[in-house]
Design an enzyme around this catalytic site. Sequence first.
Site, short mmCIF file in Angstrom:
data_model
loop_
_atom_site.label_atom_id
_atom_site.label_comp_id
_atom_site.label_asym_id
_atom_site.label_seq_id
_atom_site.Cartn_x
_atom_site.Cartn_y
_atom_site.Cartn_z
N LYS A 183 -20.50 35.30 72.03
CA LYS A 183 -20.04 34.22 71.18
C LYS A 183 -18.75 34.65 70.53
O LYS A 183 -18.71 35.60 69.77
CB LYS A 183 -21.08 33.87 70.13
CG LYS A 183 -20.64 32.74 69.21
CD LYS A 183 -21.74 32.28 68.28
CE LYS A 183 -21.22 31.23 67.33
NZ LYS A 183 -22.24 30.81 66.37
N ARG A 193 -17.84 22.60 61.94
CA ARG A 193 -17.90 22.95 60.52
C ARG A 193 -18.02 21.68 59.69
O ARG A 193 -18.69 21.66 58.66
CB ARG A 193 -16.67 23.76 60.13
CG ARG A 193 -16.46 25.01 61.01
CD ARG A 193 -16.96 26.29 60.39
NE ARG A 193 -17.14 27.34 61.38
CZ ARG A 193 -16.28 28.31 61.65
NH1 ARG A 193 -15.12 28.37 61.02
NH2 ARG A 193 -16.56 29.24 62.55
N LYS A 235 -20.31 31.24 74.89
CA LYS A 235 -19.86 30.19 74.00
C LYS A 235 -18.56 30.57 73.32
O LYS A 235 -18.47 31.69 72.83
CB LYS A 235 -20.95 29.97 72.95
CG LYS A 235 -20.60 29.02 71.85
CD LYS A 235 -21.70 28.98 70.84
CE LYS A 235 -21.30 28.07 69.72
NZ LYS A 235 -22.29 28.02 68.68
N SER A 261 -17.98 21.90 69.96
CA SER A 261 -17.43 20.73 69.28
C SER A 261 -15.94 20.50 69.57
O SER A 261 -15.52 19.37 69.82
CB SER A 261 -17.66 20.86 67.78
OG SER A 261 -17.09 22.06 67.27
C1 PBG Z 1 -23.58 28.97 63.95
C2 PBG Z 1 -23.11 28.06 65.02
C3 PBG Z 1 -21.82 27.52 65.18
C4 PBG Z 1 -21.88 26.69 66.30
C5 PBG Z 1 -23.19 26.73 66.78
N1 PBG Z 1 -23.92 27.60 65.99
C6 PBG Z 1 -20.62 27.62 64.33
C7 PBG Z 1 -19.94 28.90 64.14
O1 PBG Z 1 -20.26 29.93 64.72
O2 PBG Z 1 -19.01 28.88 63.33
C8 PBG Z 1 -20.73 25.91 66.86
C9 PBG Z 1 -21.06 24.80 67.78
C10 PBG Z 1 -19.92 23.89 68.06
O3 PBG Z 1 -18.77 24.13 67.65
O4 PBG Z 1 -20.17 22.87 68.73
N2 PBG Z 1 -24.77 28.49 63.36
#
Ligand code: PBG
Length: 314
Positions: A183, A193, A235, A261
């Site tokens: 990630k 966010r 991811k 997202s």
């Molecule tokens: C953390 C989490 C995030 C996303 C999924 N789980 C945000 C981050 O790491 O800041 C992002 C998913 C997306 O952007 O669609 N709980």
Amino acid sequence: MRRMVAETRLHPADLILPAFVREGITEPVPIQAMPGVVQHTRDTLRKAAAEALEAGVSGIMLFGVPEDEKKDGAGTAGTDPDGILQVAIRDVKAEVGDELIIMSDLCLDEYTDHGHCGVLDADGRVDNDATLERYAEMAQVQADAGVHVVGPSGMMDGQVGVVRDALDTIGKEDVSILAYTAKYSSAFYGPFREAVGSSLRGDRKTYQQDPANLRESMRELALDLEEGADMVMVKPAGPYLDVLAKVAESVDVPVAAYQISGEYAMVEAAAEKGWIDRDRAIFETLTGIRRAGAKMILTYWATEVAQKLSAARG
Ligand code: PBG
């Protein structure tokens, strides 16, 4: 002829729908930066799950958005058996039973007032090992609520092993772990966010990976497998197809990718301006992710794409 010789095919069962459920609202709240995606009420979440199942989608990944005043330093709402995510897991389970795989985000950022994925030490830094204790408890309350798969997404070292032990300790050996293996610290999380009403200031660079690194992901992969990951994930998806391809070729567990997202928002925004053909772009991004080696794809378009796949001749 193209249909006959196509090397890569999307199937509704490859798709997993990420969904947001927000505590204390009576109408769904649209997410500005993700046109077409909402923060669900408990009720509309149930409907979205039923609709996804009907379309042939195989799973749903749930994210809870607590009321603002319930956020605190420890992310207490994340381990409250009556916290929004646990309630939502029970709701969805009541709606779809075991027909749709119910997955839950196992992370503190939605519940902490500072917005970090873990708890902080006296100097304000994310405390890896103290966070693991919180994750163990989260895994147990989510499993008690009836989740099928937990998705530890906080990128703490050792999180998969701790979650596995915590689940086994309470007799939940059959709850699986989808490890967020690679990630990356990405700009493309921006719209998410907003989706979870994140309180984060600063960034997650002390725990999420540097986009420049690939070998590091392979080390994360080895560790996650050793700790008991049942499935592994890369991811974001689109900007990291090389990582995905390498992970996919290196393992014999199912591989997932999360089209996040910002990837969604870019296509929707360009399409809204008439700059690209929305549907073709969506299918092209998903086909690329599939071709690179993802068996499962988390995408906010899951239900729509599954419906279109079923309507088409495949
Ligand atoms: C953390 C989490 C995030 C996303 C999924 N789980 C945000 C981050 O790491 O800041 C992002 C998913 C997306 O952007 O669609 N709980």
